[in-house]
Write a protein that holds these residues in place. Structure first.
Motif, short mmCIF file in Angstrom:
data_model
loop_
_atom_site.label_atom_id
_atom_site.label_comp_id
_atom_site.label_asym_id
_atom_site.label_seq_id
_atom_site.Cartn_x
_atom_site.Cartn_y
_atom_site.Cartn_z
N LEU A 130 0.68 -1.03 0.05
CA LEU A 130 -0.09 -0.17 0.04
C LEU A 130 0.77 1.15 0.03
CD1 LEU A 130 -2.87 1.46 0.28
CD2 LEU A 130 -2.89 0.98 2.55
N ASP A 131 1.86 1.14 0.95
CA ASP A 131 2.88 2.58 0.87
C ASP A 131 3.41 2.45 -0.58
OD1 ASP A 131 2.15 2.74 3.66
OD2 ASP A 131 3.80 1.81 4.39
N PHE A 132 3.99 1.60 -1.23
CA PHE A 132 4.18 1.50 -2.25
C PHE A 132 3.72 2.34 -3.52
CE2 PHE A 132 4.96 -0.31 -6.66
CZ PHE A 132 6.10 0.15 -7.10
N TYR A 133 2.35 1.95 -3.65
CA TYR A 133 1.57 2.55 -4.47
C TYR A 133 1.01 3.73 -4.05
CZ TYR A 133 1.06 -1.77 -7.29
OH TYR A 133 1.11 -2.58 -8.25
N SER A 160 -8.70 2.04 -6.76
CA SER A 160 -8.83 0.53 -6.91
C SER A 160 -8.18 -0.27 -5.85
CB SER A 160 -8.72 0.28 -8.23
OG SER A 160 -8.78 -1.20 -8.61
N ILE A 161 -6.64 0.30 -6.21
CA ILE A 161 -5.61 -0.51 -5.42
C ILE A 161 -5.70 -0.45 -3.77
CG2 ILE A 161 -3.14 -0.69 -4.98
CD1 ILE A 161 -2.69 -0.05 -7.95
N PHE A 162 -5.88 0.91 -3.51
CA PHE A 162 -6.40 1.05 -2.06
C PHE A 162 -7.54 0.25 -1.46
CE2 PHE A 162 -8.27 3.37 1.45
CZ PHE A 162 -7.33 3.56 2.26
N GLY A 163 -8.61 0.18 -2.09
CA GLY A 163 -9.83 -0.39 -1.74
C GLY A 163 -9.47 -1.97 -1.59
N TYR A 164 -8.73 -2.38 -2.64
CA TYR A 164 -8.53 -3.79 -2.76
C TYR A 164 -7.56 -4.29 -1.26
CZ TYR A 164 -6.34 -8.30 -3.90
OH TYR A 164 -6.13 -9.83 -3.78
N LEU A 165 -6.40 -3.40 -1.05
CA LEU A 165 -5.52 -3.56 -0.08
C LEU A 165 -6.09 -3.34 1.24
CD1 LEU A 165 -2.16 -2.37 -1.76
CD2 LEU A 165 -2.93 -4.77 -1.42
N ARG A 206 -8.25 -6.13 2.76
CA ARG A 206 -7.63 -6.97 3.28
C ARG A 206 -6.80 -6.77 4.42
NH1 ARG A 206 -9.81 -7.58 -1.18
NH2 ARG A 206 -10.12 -9.58 -2.20
N GLY A 207 -6.97 -5.75 5.08
CA GLY A 207 -6.10 -5.33 6.13
C GLY A 207 -4.99 -4.56 6.29
N ALA A 208 -4.66 -3.94 5.05
CA ALA A 208 -3.66 -3.16 4.94
C ALA A 208 -3.93 -1.77 5.45
CB ALA A 208 -3.21 -2.82 3.27
N VAL A 209 -2.94 -1.41 6.21
CA VAL A 209 -2.70 0.06 6.90
C VAL A 209 -1.75 0.96 6.20
CG1 VAL A 209 -2.75 1.37 8.97
CG2 VAL A 209 -3.94 -0.82 8.81
N GLN A 217 -0.84 7.80 12.52
CA GLN A 217 -1.91 8.36 13.12
C GLN A 217 -2.61 7.85 14.19
OE1 GLN A 217 -3.00 11.76 12.61
NE2 GLN A 217 -1.39 11.75 11.15
N LEU A 218 -2.58 6.49 14.21
CA LEU A 218 -3.14 5.62 15.27
C LEU A 218 -2.25 5.69 16.48
CD1 LEU A 218 -4.29 2.57 13.09
CD2 LEU A 218 -5.93 4.19 14.35
#
Length: 45
Positions: free
Chosen positions: A5-8, A24-29, A32-35, A42-43
């Motif tokens: 996710l960071d790469f994209y 699209s990529i963000f939604g997919y990842l 599936r639990g990617a943060v 922020q968390l």
């Protein structure tokens, strides 16, 4: 998954992929639990 996710995100920021691809990529990842590193930081505040 998080690193992917960071790469994209970096590719989107560098304008190497457009918003539709990124969303699209963000939604997919994220589905599936990617943060992203930004969201993780922020968390931890």
């Amino acid at each position: 998954m998080d690193a992917l996710l960071d790469f994209y995100q970096s590719k989107y920021i560098a304008q190497q992929i457009d918003i539709l691809e990124y969303k699209s990529i963000f939604g997919y990842l994220s589905g599936r639990g990617a943060v992203s590193a930004h969201d993780y930081a922020q968390l931890m505040k």
